[in-house]
Design a protein around this motif. Structure first.
Motif, PDB file in Angstrom:
ATOM      1  N   UNK A 118       0.835  -1.199   0.000  1.00  0.00           N
ATOM      2  CA  UNK A 118       0.000   0.000   0.000  1.00  0.00           C
ATOM      3  C   UNK A 118       0.874   1.256   0.000  1.00  0.00           C
ATOM      4  N   UNK A 119       1.884   1.262   0.841  1.00  0.00           N
ATOM      5  CA  UNK A 119       2.782   2.420   0.910  1.00  0.00           C
ATOM      6  C   UNK A 119       3.514   2.603  -0.423  1.00  0.00           C
ATOM      7  N   UNK A 120       3.954   1.500  -1.015  1.00  0.00           N
ATOM      8  CA  UNK A 120       4.630   1.594  -2.310  1.00  0.00           C
ATOM      9  C   UNK A 120       3.700   2.188  -3.361  1.00  0.00           C
ATOM     10  N   UNK A 121       2.453   1.748  -3.382  1.00  0.00           N
ATOM     11  CA  UNK A 121       1.524   2.268  -4.388  1.00  0.00           C
ATOM     12  C   UNK A 121       1.238   3.750  -4.152  1.00  0.00           C
ATOM     13  N   UNK A 122       1.112   4.157  -2.903  1.00  0.00           N
ATOM     14  CA  UNK A 122       0.910   5.567  -2.594  1.00  0.00           C
ATOM     15  C   UNK A 122       2.118   6.389  -3.052  1.00  0.00           C
ATOM     16  N   UNK A 123       3.301   5.882  -2.756  1.00  0.00           N
ATOM     17  CA  UNK A 123       4.527   6.581  -3.127  1.00  0.00           C
ATOM     18  C   UNK A 123       4.667   6.691  -4.638  1.00  0.00           C
ATOM     19  N   UNK A 124       4.355   5.631  -5.351  1.00  0.00           N
ATOM     20  CA  UNK A 124       4.422   5.658  -6.811  1.00  0.00           C
ATOM     21  C   UNK A 124       3.382   6.617  -7.395  1.00  0.00           C
ATOM     22  N   UNK A 125       2.224   6.689  -6.777  1.00  0.00           N
ATOM     23  CA  UNK A 125       1.200   7.636  -7.227  1.00  0.00           C
ATOM     24  C   UNK A 125       1.682   9.069  -7.046  1.00  0.00           C
ATOM     25  N   UNK A 137       7.904  10.151   0.180  1.00  0.00           N
ATOM     26  CA  UNK A 137       7.935   9.272   1.349  1.00  0.00           C
ATOM     27  C   UNK A 137       6.725   9.660   2.205  1.00  0.00           C
ATOM     28  N   UNK A 138       5.651   8.924   2.136  1.00  0.00           N
ATOM     29  CA  UNK A 138       4.403   9.354   2.783  1.00  0.00           C
ATOM     30  C   UNK A 138       4.367   9.139   4.303  1.00  0.00           C
ATOM     31  N   UNK A 139       5.352   9.698   4.985  1.00  0.00           N
ATOM     32  CA  UNK A 139       5.383   9.599   6.440  1.00  0.00           C
ATOM     33  C   UNK A 139       4.343  10.540   7.037  1.00  0.00           C
ATOM     34  N   UNK A 191       6.811   1.338  11.258  1.00  0.00           N
ATOM     35  CA  UNK A 191       7.693   0.205  10.929  1.00  0.00           C
ATOM     36  C   UNK A 191       7.774  -0.070   9.438  1.00  0.00           C
ATOM     37  N   UNK A 192       6.656  -0.155   8.755  1.00  0.00           N
ATOM     38  CA  UNK A 192       6.671  -0.465   7.318  1.00  0.00           C
ATOM     39  C   UNK A 192       7.370   0.637   6.527  1.00  0.00           C
ATOM     40  N   UNK A 193       7.102   1.882   6.870  1.00  0.00           N
ATOM     41  CA  UNK A 193       7.770   2.987   6.198  1.00  0.00           C
ATOM     42  C   UNK A 193       9.271   2.952   6.438  1.00  0.00           C
ATOM     43  N   UNK A 194       9.664   2.683   7.657  1.00  0.00           N
ATOM     44  CA  UNK A 194      11.100   2.609   7.986  1.00  0.00           C
ATOM     45  C   UNK A 194      11.774   1.459   7.228  1.00  0.00           C
TER      46      UNK A 194
END
Length: 97
Positions: free
Chosen positions: A4-11, A52-54, A85-88
């Motif tokens: 999910x984070x990867x897809x958000x970042x790619x978007x 980086x959607x922190x 954790x996942x973002x890190x």
């Protein structure tokens, strides 16, 4: 969660690097053909979105302040809602470079 984070970042990356596609998506999302509105939305999005959607303490605090109008939420804090954790892990893996 990492997917999910990867897809958000790619978007976000696509929004920041492909103005033509970004404007088409914004037009559809906002249901407007007004060029000024679309240009403003794109410029503002590029300005405020980090690839980086922190979550930020300030952003979470804004939500908590809104919710804090109810007595039971006054003691809530950023740390109660955010698990980085996942973002890190993705950052450590070099995904955001």
């Amino acid at each position: 969660m990492k997917a999910l984070i990867k897809s958000m970042s790619e978007s976000i990356r696509a929004l920041q690097t492909d103005a033509t596609t970004a404007k088409a998506v914004i037009r559809k999302s906002l249901r407007t053909d007004d060029a000024e509105t679309v240009d403003y939305a794109l410029a503002r999005s590029v300005q405020v979105l980090d690839r980086r959607p922190f979550p930020t303490p300030g952003g979470i605090q804004t939500v908590l302040d809104e919710l804090g109008k109810e007595a039971k939420t006054k003691a809530w804090k950023f740390e109660h809602f955010v698990d980085l954790r996942a973002l890190r892990e993705l950052e450590k893996e070099g995904f955001f470079k």
